[in-house]
Design an enzyme around this catalytic site. Structure first.
Site, PDB file in Angstrom:
ATOM      1  N   GLU A 188      -4.794   1.041   1.048  1.00 37.95           N
ATOM      2  CA  GLU A 188      -4.527  -0.360   1.323  1.00 37.95           C
ATOM      3  C   GLU A 188      -5.147  -1.262   0.244  1.00 37.95           C
ATOM      4  OE1 GLU A 188      -3.748  -0.832   5.702  1.00 37.95           O
ATOM      5  OE2 GLU A 188      -5.635   0.250   5.760  1.00 37.95           O
ATOM      6  N   HIS A 229       0.820  -1.208   0.000  1.00 36.55           N
ATOM      7  CA  HIS A 229       0.000   0.000   0.000  1.00 36.55           C
ATOM      8  C   HIS A 229       0.855   1.260   0.000  1.00 36.55           C
ATOM      9  CE1 HIS A 229       0.416  -0.230   4.526  1.00 36.55           C
ATOM     10  NE2 HIS A 229       0.530   1.066   4.354  1.00 36.55           N
TER      11      HIS A 229
END
Length: 270
Positions: free
Chosen positions: A148, A143
């Site tokens: 993410e 990420h």
């Protein structure tokens, strides 16, 4: 995409610091236009900031005509909290250079209207003409900022709920207590980063090896947001040898060969 392989974390940090200084110095030839710099926090950029401070103290680079935008900030932490990104940036970088306080932009995780704060941040970046160079690190899951796995590759600055993996990883900064780690953060989006004229990502350590391999050799996917850099016209990844552990031998040798003249960071300011 360029991949610059450095021997270790120290040489990685120095290479990036010299590169940033060279970009600022080149831009300083035109004082009518400030250099817009996107900045990360966390353990990965710490060495780079220390090197930049040394370059400033030696008179090699000035930050007087630099405007910065930080990638992210926790929601709910006071700005003077030892783990807020406001505190990190001022304590580890801004207080040691000649940047103007009004040129520092960090998301306000305590804003009454968080969505409005994110929109304000995006608007200010656009008003200034966009980010010239956006620096960043990655997590073990690939990420960028707090984008993410599963984050849209066209996402903009927004409120983001943190995954359990990220909370556990960041708990090392909170006395290893996951209950002290904020559950949400404000973060620039992948699209925000990709809009920058140039993006440089630092990757260090064997725990980032899988993410680096996915980012370079894998398909472009929202499950590894680092992979979006494959679509950027001016992206650089600077990594250390440990982070290369899962790259194919051919990939490793290819980038080492084509970048061999660019590995000495001291030549960047010549």
């Amino acid at each position: 995409m360029r991949l610059i392989v450095q021997e270790d974390y120290q040489s990685l940090s120095e290479w990036i610091a010299y590169y940033v200084a060279s970009r600022i110095k080149k831009a300083s030839l035109s004082l009518s236009q400030p250099f817009i710099l996107g900045l990360p926090t966390g353990s990965s950029p710490f060495g780079m900031y220390q090197c930049l401070i040394e370059l400033y103290k030696k008179g090699i680079v000035s930050f007087e005509n630099v405007i910065t935008f930080n990638m992210d900030e926790y929601v709910g932490l006071p700005e003077n909290h030892s783990q807020s990104y406001h505190y990190f940036m001022w304590n580890n970088f801004f207080d040691h250079i000649n940047i103007k306080a009004e040129n520092v932009n960090i998301l306000n995780g305590n804003a009454k209207d968080l969505d409005a704060e994110c929109e304000r941040f995006e608007t200010k970046i656009k008003t200034l003409g966009g980010i010239d160079l956006f620096l960043g690190g990655i997590g073990p899951d690939g990420h960028i900022a707090f984008n993410e796995p599963g984050s849209s590759l066209t996402s903009r600055t927004r409120v983001k709920t943190l995954t359990t993996d990220t909370i556990i990883a960041n708990s090392r900064f909170f006395n290893s207590d996951i209950n002290q780690v904020p559950q949400t953060a404000l973060t620039v989006g992948v699209g925000t980063i990709m809009d920058a004229k140039e993006v440089l990502i630092m990757v260090n350590g064997h725990n980032k090896a899988r993410a680096l391999a996915q980012g370079i050799e894998g398909p472009v996917s929202q499950m590894w947001t680092i992979s979006a850099l494959q679509m950027h016209p001016n992206s650089i990844i600077v990594c250390d040898e440990l982070a290369c552990n899962e790259l194919k031998v051919g990939t490793y040798r290819y980038f080492k060969d084509i970048e061999k003249k660019n590995l000495d960071y001291k030549t960047l300011l010549s």
